[in-house]
Design an enzyme around this catalytic site. Structure first.
Site, PDB file in Angstrom:
ATOM      1  N   LYS A 102     -16.543  27.757 -30.786  1.00  8.09           N
ATOM      2  CA  LYS A 102     -17.032  27.215 -29.521  1.00  8.09           C
ATOM      3  C   LYS A 102     -16.311  27.784 -28.301  1.00  8.09           C
ATOM      4  O   LYS A 102     -15.106  27.983 -28.320  1.00  8.09           O
ATOM      5  CB  LYS A 102     -16.867  25.683 -29.504  1.00  8.09           C
ATOM      6  CG  LYS A 102     -17.811  24.918 -30.379  1.00  8.09           C
ATOM      7  CD  LYS A 102     -19.263  25.044 -29.991  1.00  8.09           C
ATOM      8  CE  LYS A 102     -19.593  24.407 -28.669  1.00  8.09           C
ATOM      9  NZ  LYS A 102     -19.449  22.962 -28.654  1.00  8.09           N
ATOM     10  N   GLN A 110      -8.350  -1.595   4.047  1.00  5.07           N
ATOM     11  CA  GLN A 110      -7.321  -0.818   3.336  1.00  5.07           C
ATOM     12  C   GLN A 110      -7.907  -0.069   2.139  1.00  5.07           C
ATOM     13  O   GLN A 110      -7.361   0.936   1.691  1.00  5.07           O
ATOM     14  CB  GLN A 110      -6.211  -1.762   2.877  1.00  5.07           C
ATOM     15  CG  GLN A 110      -5.074  -1.066   2.155  1.00  5.07           C
ATOM     16  CD  GLN A 110      -3.890  -2.008   1.966  1.00  5.07           C
ATOM     17  OE1 GLN A 110      -3.297  -2.486   2.926  1.00  5.07           O
ATOM     18  NE2 GLN A 110      -3.561  -2.282   0.726  1.00  5.07           N
ATOM     19  N   TYR A 135     -11.050  -6.080  12.742  1.00  9.61           N
ATOM     20  CA  TYR A 135     -10.228  -5.627  11.625  1.00  9.61           C
ATOM     21  C   TYR A 135     -10.093  -6.684  10.542  1.00  9.61           C
ATOM     22  O   TYR A 135      -9.785  -7.839  10.813  1.00  9.61           O
ATOM     23  CB  TYR A 135      -8.815  -5.251  12.105  1.00  9.61           C
ATOM     24  CG  TYR A 135      -8.004  -4.692  10.964  1.00  9.61           C
ATOM     25  CD1 TYR A 135      -8.064  -3.341  10.634  1.00  9.61           C
ATOM     26  CD2 TYR A 135      -7.225  -5.523  10.176  1.00  9.61           C
ATOM     27  CE1 TYR A 135      -7.364  -2.836   9.563  1.00  9.61           C
ATOM     28  CE2 TYR A 135      -6.520  -5.032   9.089  1.00  9.61           C
ATOM     29  CZ  TYR A 135      -6.601  -3.685   8.785  1.00  9.61           C
ATOM     30  OH  TYR A 135      -5.918  -3.195   7.700  1.00  9.61           O
ATOM     31  N   SER A 161       0.815  -1.206   0.000  1.00 12.93           N
ATOM     32  CA  SER A 161       0.000   0.000   0.000  1.00 12.93           C
ATOM     33  C   SER A 161       0.851   1.258   0.000  1.00 12.93           C
ATOM     34  O   SER A 161       0.323   2.363   0.025  1.00 12.93           O
ATOM     35  CB  SER A 161      -0.915  -0.012   1.232  1.00 12.93           C
ATOM     36  OG  SER A 161      -0.151  -0.158   2.410  1.00 12.93           O
ATOM     37  N   GLU A 210     -18.897  21.460 -16.537  1.00 13.00           N
ATOM     38  CA  GLU A 210     -19.284  20.094 -16.913  1.00 13.00           C
ATOM     39  C   GLU A 210     -18.485  19.072 -16.107  1.00 13.00           C
ATOM     40  O   GLU A 210     -19.012  18.050 -15.676  1.00 13.00           O
ATOM     41  CB  GLU A 210     -19.041  19.870 -18.397  1.00 13.00           C
ATOM     42  CG  GLU A 210     -19.960  20.684 -19.289  1.00 13.00           C
ATOM     43  CD  GLU A 210     -19.514  20.613 -20.738  1.00 13.00           C
ATOM     44  OE1 GLU A 210     -19.942  19.708 -21.444  1.00 13.00           O
ATOM     45  OE2 GLU A 210     -18.692  21.495 -21.157  1.00 13.00           O
ATOM     46  N   LYS A 240      -8.649   4.017   1.854  1.00 10.81           N
ATOM     47  CA  LYS A 240      -7.714   5.139   1.745  1.00 10.81           C
ATOM     48  C   LYS A 240      -7.770   5.859   0.407  1.00 10.81           C
ATOM     49  O   LYS A 240      -7.922   7.075   0.364  1.00 10.81           O
ATOM     50  CB  LYS A 240      -6.284   4.657   2.000  1.00 10.81           C
ATOM     51  CG  LYS A 240      -6.145   4.180   3.379  1.00 10.81           C
ATOM     52  CD  LYS A 240      -5.084   4.435   4.233  1.00 10.81           C
ATOM     53  CE  LYS A 240      -5.620   3.952   5.580  1.00 10.81           C
ATOM     54  NZ  LYS A 240      -6.504   2.719   5.518  1.00 10.81           N
ATOM     55  N   THR A 262     -39.107  26.448 -12.315  1.00 13.62           N
ATOM     56  CA  THR A 262     -39.402  25.172 -11.670  1.00 13.62           C
ATOM     57  C   THR A 262     -39.785  24.235 -12.795  1.00 13.62           C
ATOM     58  O   THR A 262     -40.354  24.676 -13.805  1.00 13.62           O
ATOM     59  CB  THR A 262     -40.555  25.248 -10.650  1.00 13.62           C
ATOM     60  OG1 THR A 262     -41.719  25.740 -11.309  1.00 13.62           O
ATOM     61  CG2 THR A 262     -40.204  26.164  -9.489  1.00 13.62           C
ATOM     62  N   HIS A 263     -39.465  22.990 -12.655  1.00 15.10           N
ATOM     63  CA  HIS A 263     -39.648  22.042 -13.759  1.00 15.10           C
ATOM     64  C   HIS A 263     -38.937  22.549 -15.014  1.00 15.10           C
ATOM     65  O   HIS A 263     -39.358  22.245 -16.114  1.00 15.10           O
ATOM     66  CB  HIS A 263     -41.130  21.822 -14.090  1.00 15.10           C
ATOM     67  CG  HIS A 263     -41.963  21.342 -12.940  1.00 15.10           C
ATOM     68  ND1 HIS A 263     -42.293  20.031 -12.755  1.00 15.10           N
ATOM     69  CD2 HIS A 263     -42.524  22.011 -11.898  1.00 15.10           C
ATOM     70  CE1 HIS A 263     -43.047  19.910 -11.671  1.00 15.10           C
ATOM     71  NE2 HIS A 263     -43.187  21.101 -11.120  1.00 15.10           N
ATOM     72  N   ASN A 272      -2.939  -2.034  13.334  1.00 16.35           N
ATOM     73  CA  ASN A 272      -4.385  -1.785  13.313  1.00 16.35           C
ATOM     74  C   ASN A 272      -4.750  -0.484  14.012  1.00 16.35           C
ATOM     75  O   ASN A 272      -5.508   0.332  13.478  1.00 16.35           O
ATOM     76  CB  ASN A 272      -5.128  -2.952  13.994  1.00 16.35           C
ATOM     77  CG  ASN A 272      -4.979  -4.257  13.226  1.00 16.35           C
ATOM     78  OD1 ASN A 272      -4.311  -4.291  12.183  1.00 16.35           O
ATOM     79  ND2 ASN A 272      -5.574  -5.325  13.734  1.00 16.35           N
ATOM     80  N   ASN A 326     -16.601  26.535 -24.452  1.00 10.36           N
ATOM     81  CA  ASN A 326     -17.285  25.489 -23.700  1.00 10.36           C
ATOM     82  C   ASN A 326     -17.105  25.641 -22.198  1.00 10.36           C
ATOM     83  O   ASN A 326     -16.026  25.957 -21.731  1.00 10.36           O
ATOM     84  CB  ASN A 326     -16.760  24.124 -24.132  1.00 10.36           C
ATOM     85  CG  ASN A 326     -17.109  23.800 -25.573  1.00 10.36           C
ATOM     86  OD1 ASN A 326     -18.164  24.195 -26.061  1.00 10.36           O
ATOM     87  ND2 ASN A 326     -16.212  23.113 -26.261  1.00 10.36           N
ATOM     88  N   SER A 334     -12.957  24.276 -28.809  1.00 11.82           N
ATOM     89  CA  SER A 334     -13.117  23.020 -29.523  1.00 11.82           C
ATOM     90  C   SER A 334     -11.940  22.838 -30.461  1.00 11.82           C
ATOM     91  O   SER A 334     -11.449  23.795 -31.052  1.00 11.82           O
ATOM     92  CB  SER A 334     -14.422  23.056 -30.305  1.00 11.82           C
ATOM     93  OG  SER A 334     -14.401  22.137 -31.359  1.00 11.82           O
TER      94      SER A 334
END
Lengths: 476, 476, 476, 476
Positions: free
Chosen positions: A283, A322, A317, A23, A290, A325, A155-156, A110, A285, A277
């Site tokens: 463009k 592990q 444990y 690790s 996004e 992380k 709304t909607h 541990n 963007n 682009s």
């Protein structure tokens, strides 16, 4: 081959299994807090009579040197370093000789990793909180700057009623306030010392856990050693809070993306937060927004992954833990870019108040028209139906609602009077919504004050100091 | 600053926004397939009359040189390289001069990255499939080697009926067979050429997409350019298939972990796949299996993340789609360690047939006892109740079921005869389950043959050759 | 109290535990297929010599009567009916007497429920597939009807290039084609008979599983009894396929919602698929589309839930598997509303071609302008930069790109000639993209033909007939 | 056809769209809180001068009658009842005549449903918290009752060190304490009044929101009307907290399932919480625990579903939000069965102390052996290696570690003395771990006291009273 546990084993680990198991590539990020925890542990061992003051000094001196190597990037990893704990202890022993081998007395990886993780997480929460505050301040600044501008409320995804732009900006302030409250509470729960739990049963040496907790800035220690080593609630909680932040920023981003479209044209992003682009030269963007929207999905996925892992465990444990992380580290990295980027986007964009105003449509005042009837004594439900008919009529005649002749209106209901035209005033409509939390300028001014108040009074830090510096080097 | 799209923009990108937006750190893994795609595109441009044969040669030569730099690790990244496509084109132009600037004619990064991704994914699927086959072979080998060994079968984690160990090993073969079928089908759907879709509307040059597809080893091309650039079904499908593999390996791992416990003691892991404890010298931990179980959670999380991202999109290409790459890359890395590790664990573990046999308990033959009554004409439901009473009696008398005196049994039902003891034979019980798919040695021998047959006949490759080598360098 | 397993037990189940454990409230939906499976099993038992032909007739007659009660809603549940299998067998025994107690010989609820589930799922897939086909047909019909209409294509939610509306409709056809391919493959994998696997070890009676499979319309039977009872791959696969359908419909819905906004105004939903506001009389809300978008999230959640459950299991059958049913049932219900509703929305909406056309902006032809330079010999990369400058100039002068004087253009590049205005023709731009899959009318006409071809040739049914009617009643 | 919003519409809703859109089948559970909210609203309207005191009385009387119908099950639904709000208002108007049509003045279903949901959720949290407390009490009772019993502690599913059973029981107490803390904090954040937010912009009538909040038992009201109607943080938070509860109970269940296996045999479940097999008469299955483990997966899936839905939204209210209800309702139902069932299982199971004791293995004292060397001055790291060798030797000689002759030990290290046998005492090992949180009887006694303290002092209720009774009926 793991030096920490070799005695019982005959052959070495298979190389692929080693790679699978190791690790260090990711838990090296715990190196500083690992040293911090070890310094405190050395002092506690001395206090418990397990090592002498002189041995403590040697170990703390060695650890301080290791820390310097870590911070200056001079620490050299060996292929045999299985994880951060092994690497640090290995280096310590190289520097101090056999006395380094006394450090691990009475503790286990541990409880050690659980402690490292708590220290790291508390610091991460502080960093994320500071960035959240930055975004909040930016929203407040926009609300102040754009005060007076009207735009359609949706709304909607449909035009509903006119609102103040400042009100809209602040509608994205409060979700972040809740995020910060959550983080503060999670921090409180995370800041509980596991060290002293050993592998599962507690430590057999008379360690003063209260002293240890103080040394490391914790206000409390875990009440049960089994739970102490296997509890990963705070990883899940943190990932949940992060995913909620992602959701809140995604909703803001979605709307801003929409506002940048040619059809809305309500805002203009700064070139500093837009991209072009490779094919289409015209463009511009909203990539940053996004990505924010997309990364919110990734954040939810990380939460799911860790919860699914946790759900599959028995008591105590297991190595599966592990897997907590990487998602926690990566999520922190994501937030520490996402938040300042959103702050940058919001603070640098240009609003186009003319386009916003132009988008306002008299039909958005239909509720006001119904309320007009209400004030003349028509029950709201009936008023709603009558205005619905007026709207229908206007659509059929292809005329704006405010241009519908009064005679037409009166053919629908005799309650419509000549004063009906006073209804069609966007500013007045907004000003009428003057309840607490409403969109009226007066109400928004108070709301702004509340927002500033929150920024001033909200405190995240309650227990662990977030400095990563170990506290001195001798037996204080 | 992105060289690819700069003309329209006034200021540079904010540095944090740049870091947020840049994908080179992860999409560099597409470098080889990006070059491969570009070589094919250059040929298609020539065929379409957009560039001359000489220009094609220059570009292909340049790209081949870039490829060499990539493969030898000599490619130098510049801070301005926004993504792999930009970096490759930038380097190409350095090597070839202005003619390099002709390569991007008629294509967009949208169709380019979709093509790169399809090429990469097809190759990844082939690698994963090969590892799956390895695990399957290992299971077959174990089933062959361990033939004849009996152990308890568990349902609800409780002893249920005796089974052949070989039968149990093979029960983990078939889920992987389904995984491989899924992968083959996903590969088929992934291997459809997007190139020629442009940014969204298709390319205005008379590109021969069939030729392009052939060049890149695809059997088909996308039928709609909008879908062609925004379709990420195969990313989701692949992550789903990976998560299913994870689930199957997790279930196997869970059971093996259990079998390694002192209480079961059915197997002994090789030291090559076990680790020790930093605290407890006697411990030998099945870390590799626990990690497999844990990583199965992570795999599910990656799927969730990508699906959540996709669900949040409107039609066509959005930058959010960039979030598909890291999970697909990391998932491939995970599987390419997890699968060989599991194969290693299974092939090197030692079974302890004596412990398995000792664990068999006569009560596991209760169904056989009921079947004994059935053969004497008692309806099964009644037989079940009668045997249930016998089990109860044995529990109350604290005697094993097979030691219950016949008189006791006969006090429950007169159908119990003196021949009842013949029932208590584990081998016979197993041998009786001789239907196809049953645990009888004869049935398992046939099953083994079916498994070997699958290994021989299953083919994943149907369209795209998985070599990453570009096909020659000149105008074929 | 469960009649099926009572003999061994002393006390009854705690009432809350009973409620927790009982599945009849939801698994009753399996009643018809459960009977179907039992009729086949009775025949197989007779064929194996376990029951007589007369007993088979009695049992099949009884089951047929039970089926009638089920279908006519006359089946009376008892509080003691633990699940559908218990209920059916209980009623059978009431109708036939003790011979009913012979039915469960040699099988277990483990292989029984797996068989029921496979039968149910295959039928559900057929229903969903038919609805998918309906939506596809609707999209084809729209593409035919709206042929010739142009609208802006969007990438990054920004106007990019003009496209044919028909092309856009069809871009939502192909994802559904992939969904249907997936379903067909999942159906194939689901349609494998588990019956004969017993609880875990197979059945000890000489059951002809091939005969059984034929009786129930399966082409194959499970090769391993342990895997046979614990395999729930098809539940996960089906939920995955459903979630992908949800994603595809969500993306379509998102865009349609946007198109219905006042700012876009591209489409008008039929009143038959819109709702109003309780407060605002003018509102017409695309609720059905919003629900579709929202339910796509729910579908992803159901997949996550089942995969997380599966991941937590060891080998073989565990009761956790019961949690697969509700999500599969509810997901089917969701799809069987969602799909026809989307078909209804699409087929009844009115397009506003004038608004679409009006939204086209000359800047969307920037790529065409660059291609114009390409044809004059300018490398595309350079042409892109030059046009970028022209776009910048037009923005600065606040003039549409096509109104920029040629002199201005020529001050950027001498390659701009007097013929440059021919570029600014949306129809021509669209017509130029005449590669396969492109947006040119000619290409879209071919694509439409391909779509019709798919509708005609795609077949889902390959093995199990989807009728729920059991096949006759006697010993054939 | 929705009476609430009909005026503008020409045709009725398509029947399938109606079914898709209608929410009454599930949101009827909000009926009581909906009436409660409406009664408070009527009072607030009167206070604001919108209706007269007499009208208020008529409306409140009508609502009280509706409530009675709801509670007695006499409320009759009409096919045209779109949702709970429509149904209640429809019935009110039937009972009161036109005055009922005045109730909806100045509010929207957007703020109404958010208010209903908050009221319902607060009550649900209280119910879940009470059940959590029940489980905690059961664990405390077990810890008291089983004091003194030793069993192996497991890490990595392997025997690690001896622990007290009471310590193990309590290790499952503290996670639930954290769950209860989380619930209390979520309750606090949920209990903020949205009413007065209107559809999005606030209400134009001078509603006293503080009065309203008091009437409904909230301590605060939402500071921004847009956020007020679209905030669903508390749904997500609640589902997260529920999923964490599921994880905690799943880990407990997993271990208990394991303990019930023949190989462990540590516990015996009560028949009241076990079920049998339809095939195998001897089986006694821990179904209730398996379901708990499985349902934990479902709980995670519900969280994912709602978060994915939320992530896909823009600002403000969208119909997608309706998808939050079913998962919240179903999750509450799940918890309100799962928790008492787990309490029942735990309180009624029988422990088999003899089996636990018998499972203790001298090798579990290896750490104690290393600590023995540490006390003689050997650095722990070296001691660990030496003991590892001793363990190896014992394995090779197939002798228990405590039977290894002292001479053998001394050949490994001269520090092993004749007193080494004193190490092999499980009770002493446990007693040595006497730090706070350790497994020593003295420490566990203190821990028990802390647990009892938590039970006494933890309070969830801080703001909203959880009674569902509306507060009186007149203008107080």
């Amino acid at each position: 081959m793991g030096k920490l546990w070799g005695g019982r084993f005959e052959g070495g680990l298979d190389p692929i299994a080693w790679e699978y198991n190791a690790s260090l590539s990711f838990d090296w990020r715990l190196a500083e807090v690992d040293v911090r925890g070890s310094i405190a542990w050395a002092k506690a061992l001395m206090k418990a009579g397990v090592i002498t003051l002189d041995e403590q000094h040697q170990i703390v001196k060695g650890l301080t040197d290791v820390l310097t190597e870590i911070r200056t990037g001079k620490f050299e990893h060996l292929p045999s370093d299985e994880d951060v704990h092994t690497a640090v202890e290995r280096r310590l022993t190289e520097l101090t000789g056999p006395v380094g081998g006394k450090l691990h007395t009475g503790r286990s990886r541990n409880d050690q990793v659980a402690t490292d993780f708590a220290l790291w997480l508390v610091d991460a929460i502080d960093r994320v909180d500071a960035f959240l505050k930055l975004v909040q301040k930016t929203l407040v600044a926009r609300a102040e700057e754009d005060m007076g501008v009207l735009l359609p409320g949706y709304t909607h995804f449909q035009q509903s009623q006119p609102i103040l732009l400042s009100h809209w900006w602040l509608s994205h302030f409060w979700p972040l306030a809740r995020d910060r409250q959550r983080l503060a509470q999670i921090r409180e729960r995370a800041a509980v010392l596991p060290l002293g739990s050993g592998a599962i049963a507690g430590t057999p040496f008379p360690i003063d856990r209260k002293f240890l907790a103080n040394q490391l800035g914790f206000k409390a220690y875990t009440p049960n050693s089994i739970d102490g080593v296997s509890n990963r609630d705070s990883a899940a909680e943190y990932l949940f809070a992060a995913a909620m932040i992602g959701i809140h920023l995604s909703r803001l981003s979605e709307m801003l993306i929409l506002y940048t479209s040619a059809e809305f044209g309500f805002i203009d992003l700064s070139d500093a937060y837009s991209t072009g682009s490779s094919l289409m030269p015209q463009k511009k963007n909203p990539d940053t927004l996004e990505l924010t929207r997309g990364k919110a999905g990734t954040l939810i996925g990380r939460l799911t992954g860790v919860m699914t892992m946790l759900k599959g465990l028995p008591s105590a444990y297991d190595k599966d833990l592990q897997e907590d992380k990487v998602p926690v580290f990566e999520t922190t990295d994501t937030l520490c870019l996402m938040l300042p980027v959103v702050a940058g986007v919001v603070s640098t964009l240009k609003i186009r108040a003319d386009r916003m105003e132009k988008a306002l449509n008299p039909a958005m005042l239909s509720t006001d028209l119904a309320d007009y009837l209400v004030k003349k004594g028509v029950p709201f439900r009936e008023a709603h139906t009558l205005v619905g008919k007026a709207v229908r009529r206007a659509l059929d005649l292809e005329t704006p609602l405010n241009r519908l002749p009064v005679s037409e209106l009166q053919s629908i209901s005799a309650f419509f009077g000549d004063d009906v035209n006073t209804v069609f005033d966007f500013e007045a409509s907004v000003a009428r919504r003057d309840v607490p939390g409403g969109t009226a300028p007066a109400a928004v001014t108070i709301q702004l004050q509340q927002a500033r108040e929150f920024l001033k009074s909200h405190k995240i830090r309650s227990s662990v100091p977030h400095s990563e510096t170990p506290h001195g080097g001798d037996g204080s």
